[in-house]
Design an enzyme around this catalytic site. Structure first.
Site, PDB file in Angstrom:
ATOM      1  N   ASP A 104       0.861  -1.187   0.000  1.00 55.76           N
ATOM      2  CA  ASP A 104       0.000   0.000   0.000  1.00 55.76           C
ATOM      3  C   ASP A 104       0.895   1.234   0.000  1.00 55.76           C
ATOM      4  O   ASP A 104       1.678   1.443   0.933  1.00 55.76           O
ATOM      5  CB  ASP A 104      -0.893  -0.018   1.242  1.00 55.76           C
ATOM      6  CG  ASP A 104      -1.995   1.025   1.193  1.00 55.76           C
ATOM      7  OD1 ASP A 104      -2.179   1.651   0.123  1.00 55.76           O
ATOM      8  OD2 ASP A 104      -2.670   1.222   2.217  1.00 55.76           O
ATOM      9  N   ASP A 110      -2.842   2.503  -6.114  1.00 57.85           N
ATOM     10  CA  ASP A 110      -1.815   2.565  -5.077  1.00 57.85           C
ATOM     11  C   ASP A 110      -1.741   1.357  -4.153  1.00 57.85           C
ATOM     12  O   ASP A 110      -1.036   1.406  -3.139  1.00 57.85           O
ATOM     13  CB  ASP A 110      -1.996   3.832  -4.244  1.00 57.85           C
ATOM     14  CG  ASP A 110      -3.314   3.857  -3.490  1.00 57.85           C
ATOM     15  OD1 ASP A 110      -4.227   3.104  -3.864  1.00 57.85           O
ATOM     16  OD2 ASP A 110      -3.436   4.636  -2.528  1.00 57.85           O
ATOM     17  N   GLU A 111      -2.423   0.279  -4.479  1.00 61.47           N
ATOM     18  CA  GLU A 111      -2.300  -0.905  -3.622  1.00 61.47           C
ATOM     19  C   GLU A 111      -2.563  -2.172  -4.415  1.00 61.47           C
ATOM     20  O   GLU A 111      -3.298  -2.177  -5.403  1.00 61.47           O
ATOM     21  CB  GLU A 111      -3.237  -0.825  -2.413  1.00 61.47           C
ATOM     22  CG  GLU A 111      -4.703  -0.793  -2.746  1.00 61.47           C
ATOM     23  CD  GLU A 111      -5.585  -0.864  -1.505  1.00 61.47           C
ATOM     24  OE1 GLU A 111      -5.283  -1.649  -0.588  1.00 61.47           O
ATOM     25  OE2 GLU A 111      -6.588  -0.135  -1.474  1.00 61.47           O
TER      26      GLU A 111
END
Length: 368
Positions: free
Chosen positions: A16, A112-113
């Protein structure tokens, strides 16, 4: 007598990125470094909300999805930055390239993860902790960004672990610790448990995973429906969901919230032309053709409607998309109205659906 075959534990990493959008802005613009910034709508706009807050802003209580006006009240010196999604997406591609050095079993959840299954890694490293460390180091040295990683035997625990020591954290919850870890977990930390469900649980004197574990599966299903079956298994450390690298896009689209309300149809047409170009670029980049074109309109009072049209064959050309959304626009209110958002999306990449007209609740807000 044959010996029982013991199935080895999986090695799952959840990566993350730390304050992703805000960190990119601080990386690219030195004047933002060390200062509280928010990527998202300005407090002078209407209905703007925080997409990402830098850690300097978070110290004041500013959080994602918070109304921009509230963020300004909590942190008067906060700097609002308009998002650059093309840049964020490009960085996300580079991060994925780093992941692919170690495994092809990558399940992105957003820009983003992502989950990674490194039970068998490409480089034969063997240690999930070492792989996560190398990934974090590569992201830092090559992209000048930091990421946090959670490592465990399943997706549920890995995701929670990645949030435990942010920013730039690395948390490992080994097989022998999983069940005890979940037992101590507050119910509101369970992913999928929102405020309403958490309050219901607390009203039943269920405050932790250990409390949930006391109930039978039938009792949990009775009170929480199908989710009860998931709660029953997860508090016992059971989460067999695989990392799915082939997650198919359900829709591809683009939308924009305007700095002022549109009241003129010609202005709306100009904006739809811009959006159609973005959508076509995204479709062609992913080599997708959608059979259902949807127009989204949000009015100044936050009432939101969609209008859709489906085709027998897949569409990815600008002319057809624009012609269709302009036709759908005529099916909406355009006289004496104030439009704050327009959006275009394509979906139905596999199946053909009939034309639909749908109205959505007026409390569904977008980020900007």
């Amino acid at each position: 007598m044959e010996e029982a075959i013991v199935k080895p534990f999986r090695k799952i990493i959840h990566v993350d990125m730390d304050a992703f959008y805000a960190s990119i802005e601080q990386r690219d613009f030195p004047e933002y470094r060390g200062k509280p910034i928010v990527v998202g709508g300005s407090p002078e706009g209407r209905g703007g909300v925080v997409a990402t807050a830098s850690y300097e802003a978070r110290k004041f209580g500013v959080r994602s999805a918070m109304p921009s006006k509230k963020a300004k009240q909590l942190c008067p010196q906060v700097i609002f930055v308009y998002p650059r999604f093309a840049v964020y997406k490009e960085v996300s591609y580079k991060i994925r390239e780093i992941f692919q050095r170690y495994t092809d079993l990558i399940e992105p959840l957003s820009l983003d993860e992502a989950y990674l299954d490194v039970t068998e890694d490409k480089l034969g490293i063997g240690s999930a902790i070492e792989i996560a460390t190398q990934i974090k180091d590569a992201i830092n040295s090559e992209l000048q960004l930091t990421a946090s990683a959670g490592i465990s035997i399943n997706k549920f625990v890995a995701k929670i672990a990645s949030d435990m020591n942010k920013p730039n954290g690395l948390t490992f919850i080994g097989p022998s610790r999983v069940e005890n870890f979940i037992e101590k977990l507050p119910v509101e930390k369970f992913f999928g448990v929102g405020k309403v469900t958490a309050e219901k649980m607390k009203g039943m004197n269920l405050h932790t995973g250990a409390d949930l574990k006391k109930l039978k599966e039938t009792e949990l299903i009775k009170h929480f429906g199908k989710a009860g079956r998931f709660y029953y298994k997860i508090v016992r450390g059971e989460d067999n969901r695989p990392v799915k690298p082939d997650r198919e896009a359900k829709s591809v689209g683009a939308e924009d919230t305007f700095p002022y309300d549109l009241t003129d149809v010609e202005e709306m047409v100009i904006q739809l032309k811009k959006l159609s170009v973005l959508v076509v670029n995204r479709l062609q980049k992913q080599e997708l053709k959608g059979r259902t074109i949807t127009l989204k309109v949000k009015y100044h009072d936050f009432k939101q409607i969609t209008r859709s049209r489906s085709f027998l064959n897949g569409i990815d050309d600008e002319e057809t998309i624009l012609e269709t959304v302009l036709s759908l626009l005529q099916q909406t209110e355009t006289e004496n109205v104030k439009v704050r958002l327009l959006g275009i999306s394509l979906s139905n990449f596999n199946d053909v659906k009939i034309n639909s007209i749908q109205e959505l609740p007026n409390d569904q807000l977008t980020l900007f």
